[in-house]
Design a protein around this motif. Structure first.
Motif, PDB file in Angstrom:
ATOM      1  N   ALA A   1       6.667 -13.882   5.015  1.00 19.08           N
ATOM      2  CA  ALA A   1       7.837 -13.250   4.401  1.00 19.08           C
ATOM      3  C   ALA A   1       9.043 -14.185   4.356  1.00 19.08           C
ATOM      4  O   ALA A   1       9.870 -14.088   3.453  1.00 19.08           O
ATOM      5  CB  ALA A   1       8.198 -11.977   5.160  1.00 19.08           C
ATOM      6  N   SER A   2       9.127 -15.097   5.288  1.00 18.09           N
ATOM      7  CA  SER A   2      10.307 -15.963   5.355  1.00 18.09           C
ATOM      8  C   SER A   2      10.405 -16.946   4.192  1.00 18.09           C
ATOM      9  O   SER A   2      11.484 -17.404   3.871  1.00 18.09           O
ATOM     10  CB  SER A   2      10.339 -16.726   6.682  1.00 18.09           C
ATOM     11  N   TRP A   3       9.305 -17.280   3.541  1.00 16.55           N
ATOM     12  CA  TRP A   3       9.383 -18.244   2.450  1.00 16.55           C
ATOM     13  C   TRP A   3       9.115 -17.637   1.081  1.00 16.55           C
ATOM     14  O   TRP A   3       9.173 -18.307   0.078  1.00 16.55           O
ATOM     15  CB  TRP A   3       8.447 -19.433   2.672  1.00 16.55           C
ATOM     16  N   SER A   4       8.834 -16.357   1.008  1.00 17.48           N
ATOM     17  CA  SER A   4       8.508 -15.759  -0.284  1.00 17.48           C
ATOM     18  C   SER A   4       9.750 -15.177  -0.959  1.00 17.48           C
ATOM     19  O   SER A   4      10.745 -14.892  -0.312  1.00 17.48           O
ATOM     20  CB  SER A   4       7.441 -14.681  -0.109  1.00 17.48           C
ATOM     21  N   ARG A   5       9.646 -15.004  -2.264  1.00 14.88           N
ATOM     22  CA  ARG A   5      10.720 -14.381  -3.034  1.00 14.88           C
ATOM     23  C   ARG A   5      10.834 -12.928  -2.604  1.00 14.88           C
ATOM     24  O   ARG A   5       9.950 -12.422  -1.928  1.00 14.88           O
ATOM     25  CB  ARG A   5      10.410 -14.495  -4.516  1.00 14.88           C
ATOM     26  N   PRO A   6      11.898 -12.236  -3.026  1.00 12.43           N
ATOM     27  CA  PRO A   6      11.982 -10.814  -2.698  1.00 12.43           C
ATOM     28  C   PRO A   6      10.713 -10.112  -3.172  1.00 12.43           C
ATOM     29  O   PRO A   6      10.301 -10.228  -4.323  1.00 12.43           O
ATOM     30  CB  PRO A   6      13.207 -10.336  -3.476  1.00 12.43           C
ATOM     31  N   ALA A   7      10.101  -9.409  -2.268  1.00 12.77           N
ATOM     32  CA  ALA A   7       8.766  -8.884  -2.513  1.00 12.77           C
ATOM     33  C   ALA A   7       8.791  -7.467  -3.070  1.00 12.77           C
ATOM     34  O   ALA A   7       9.614  -6.646  -2.678  1.00 12.77           O
ATOM     35  CB  ALA A   7       7.978  -8.899  -1.215  1.00 12.77           C
ATOM     36  N   THR A   8       7.858  -7.226  -3.964  1.00 17.09           N
ATOM     37  CA  THR A   8       7.616  -5.870  -4.448  1.00 17.09           C
ATOM     38  C   THR A   8       6.714  -5.186  -3.428  1.00 17.09           C
ATOM     39  O   THR A   8       6.105  -5.853  -2.588  1.00 17.09           O
ATOM     40  CB  THR A   8       6.906  -5.902  -5.818  1.00 17.09           C
ATOM     41  N   PRO A   9       6.571  -3.869  -3.493  1.00 14.55           N
ATOM     42  CA  PRO A   9       5.650  -3.200  -2.558  1.00 14.55           C
ATOM     43  C   PRO A   9       4.221  -3.741  -2.659  1.00 14.55           C
ATOM     44  O   PRO A   9       3.541  -3.893  -1.645  1.00 14.55           O
ATOM     45  CB  PRO A   9       5.726  -1.728  -2.977  1.00 14.55           C
ATOM     46  N   LEU A  10       3.782  -4.065  -3.869  1.00 13.89           N
ATOM     47  CA  LEU A  10       2.446  -4.642  -4.037  1.00 13.89           C
ATOM     48  C   LEU A  10       2.365  -6.009  -3.366  1.00 13.89           C
ATOM     49  O   LEU A  10       1.371  -6.328  -2.701  1.00 13.89           O
ATOM     50  CB  LEU A  10       2.091  -4.762  -5.523  1.00 13.89           C
ATOM     51  N   ASP A  11       3.414  -6.808  -3.525  1.00 11.52           N
ATOM     52  CA  ASP A  11       3.453  -8.115  -2.861  1.00 11.52           C
ATOM     53  C   ASP A  11       3.373  -7.964  -1.348  1.00 11.52           C
ATOM     54  O   ASP A  11       2.682  -8.730  -0.668  1.00 11.52           O
ATOM     55  CB  ASP A  11       4.730  -8.875  -3.223  1.00 11.52           C
ATOM     56  N   VAL A  12       4.088  -6.976  -0.807  1.00 12.97           N
ATOM     57  CA  VAL A  12       4.085  -6.754   0.639  1.00 12.97           C
ATOM     58  C   VAL A  12       2.681  -6.381   1.119  1.00 12.97           C
ATOM     59  O   VAL A  12       2.187  -6.914   2.109  1.00 12.97           O
ATOM     60  CB  VAL A  12       5.110  -5.662   1.027  1.00 12.97           C
ATOM     61  N   LEU A  13       2.038  -5.485   0.378  1.00 12.75           N
ATOM     62  CA  LEU A  13       0.687  -5.073   0.739  1.00 12.75           C
ATOM     63  C   LEU A  13      -0.277  -6.257   0.686  1.00 12.75           C
ATOM     64  O   LEU A  13      -1.061  -6.477   1.611  1.00 12.75           O
ATOM     65  CB  LEU A  13       0.203  -3.958  -0.193  1.00 12.75           C
ATOM     66  N   GLU A  14      -0.222  -7.028  -0.383  1.00  9.91           N
ATOM     67  CA  GLU A  14      -1.113  -8.181  -0.517  1.00  9.91           C
ATOM     68  C   GLU A  14      -0.840  -9.217   0.560  1.00  9.91           C
ATOM     69  O   GLU A  14      -1.765  -9.805   1.116  1.00  9.91           O
ATOM     70  CB  GLU A  14      -0.974  -8.782  -1.912  1.00  9.91           C
ATOM     71  N   SER A  15       0.430  -9.437   0.860  1.00  5.57           N
ATOM     72  CA  SER A  15       0.796 -10.393   1.900  1.00  5.57           C
ATOM     73  C   SER A  15       0.248  -9.963   3.256  1.00  5.57           C
ATOM     74  O   SER A  15      -0.295 -10.773   4.015  1.00  5.57           O
ATOM     75  CB  SER A  15       2.321 -10.521   1.959  1.00  5.57           C
ATOM     76  N   ARG A  16       0.353  -8.681   3.546  1.00  8.01           N
ATOM     77  CA  ARG A  16      -0.163  -8.163   4.811  1.00  8.01           C
ATOM     78  C   ARG A  16      -1.678  -8.345   4.886  1.00  8.01           C
ATOM     79  O   ARG A  16      -2.224  -8.738   5.914  1.00  8.01           O
ATOM     80  CB  ARG A  16       0.203  -6.690   4.959  1.00  8.01           C
ATOM     81  N   GLN A  17      -2.355  -8.089   3.777  1.00 11.38           N
ATOM     82  CA  GLN A  17      -3.809  -8.251   3.758  1.00 11.38           C
ATOM     83  C   GLN A  17      -4.214  -9.707   3.965  1.00 11.38           C
ATOM     84  O   GLN A  17      -5.157 -10.007   4.704  1.00 11.38           O
ATOM     85  CB  GLN A  17      -4.386  -7.724   2.443  1.00 11.38           C
ATOM     86  N   ILE A  18      -3.491 -10.615   3.325  1.00 10.24           N
ATOM     87  CA  ILE A  18      -3.784 -12.044   3.491  1.00 10.24           C
ATOM     88  C   ILE A  18      -3.554 -12.458   4.939  1.00 10.24           C
ATOM     89  O   ILE A  18      -4.378 -13.155   5.539  1.00 10.24           O
ATOM     90  CB  ILE A  18      -2.929 -12.895   2.527  1.00 10.24           C
ATOM     91  N   SER A  19      -2.433 -12.029   5.504  1.00 13.04           N
ATOM     92  CA  SER A  19      -2.122 -12.374   6.896  1.00 13.04           C
ATOM     93  C   SER A  19      -3.200 -11.874   7.844  1.00 13.04           C
ATOM     94  O   SER A  19      -3.613 -12.582   8.764  1.00 13.04           O
ATOM     95  CB  SER A  19      -0.777 -11.778   7.301  1.00 13.04           C
ATOM     96  N   GLU A  20      -3.636 -10.661   7.611  1.00 14.45           N
ATOM     97  CA  GLU A  20      -4.678 -10.097   8.467  1.00 14.45           C
ATOM     98  C   GLU A  20      -5.986 -10.860   8.320  1.00 14.45           C
ATOM     99  O   GLU A  20      -6.693 -11.085   9.302  1.00 14.45           O
ATOM    100  CB  GLU A  20      -4.879  -8.615   8.142  1.00 14.45           C
ATOM    101  N   ARG A  21      -6.291 -11.280   7.107  1.00 17.89           N
ATOM    102  CA  ARG A  21      -7.528 -12.050   6.897  1.00 17.89           C
ATOM    103  C   ARG A  21      -7.451 -13.413   7.575  1.00 17.89           C
ATOM    104  O   ARG A  21      -8.430 -13.885   8.158  1.00 17.89           O
ATOM    105  CB  ARG A  21      -7.814 -12.204   5.409  1.00 17.89           C
TER     106      ARG A  21
END
Length: 180
Positions: A92-112
């Motif tokens: 989250a610290s380096w990404s652009r302002p995130a949409t809810p979809l971006d947040v969900l995808e980011s969380r999934q990537i982090s978990e993977r």
């Protein structure tokens, strides 16, 4: 002097302890406490105050690996669940302002990614965490783990290869969903 050195690097040490303990905050706190006590007891052996950061991380990593070896001998199974909060924060610290979809995808990537690192053998996980997450150089990691540089390079190569294999299918799925 020791208190200042420890305070300066405490957050990074805790973050690494948390990663090494696969997201278990109580285990990470215990690991950090044990490593801090060992460092305090050996502070007189620190020859170069400029190398304090790598000295502390060396003690932390070796303490962790000693614990893993000890638990392996006792045939205990470490926790498999990992809290991905640290990974989410970094993304989250380096990404652009995130949409809810971006947040969900980011969380999934982090978990993977966290799961993939968790699935590595402890010696590979420690190597990739120190080099790729904490940013230490190969020579520093070799000293920290008391290994030849070639062994560190080999472990890093194997860890990255295994991570690529584990993450290849999820990445392809992610990209196909993004293009829709």
């Amino acid at each position: 002097m020791f208190e200042e050195l420890l305070a300066e690097h405490l957050d990074a040490l805790y973050g690494t302890a948390l990663r090494l303990c696969r997201g278990s905050a109580p285990d990470a706190e215990d690991l950090l406490q044990d490593a801090s006590l060992r460092a305090f007891g050996a502070f007189h052996s620190l020859r170069d105050p400029g190398a304090g950061r790598s000295w502390l991380f060396t003690i932390l990593t070796r303490t962790h690996l000693n614990r893993v070896r000890s638990h392996t001998r006792r045939r205990e199974t470490p926790e498999a669940d990992m809290d991905a909060a640290a990974f989410e924060e970094a993304l989250a610290s380096w990404s652009r302002p995130a949409t809810p979809l971006d947040v969900l995808e980011s969380r999934q990537i982090s978990e993977r990614i966290a799961t993939a690192i968790d699935n590595l053998p402890p010696e590979l996980s420690a190597t990739v965490t120190l080099m790729d997450v904490e940013g230490f150089h190969q020579r520093e990691v070799a000293v920290m783990l008391d290994l030849p540089e070639g062994t560190v390079a080999s472990r890093l190569f194997r860890a990255r290869r295994l991570l690529r294999e584990q993450l290849a299918v999820p990445a392809a799925e992610f990209l196909s969903r993004r293009s829709r």
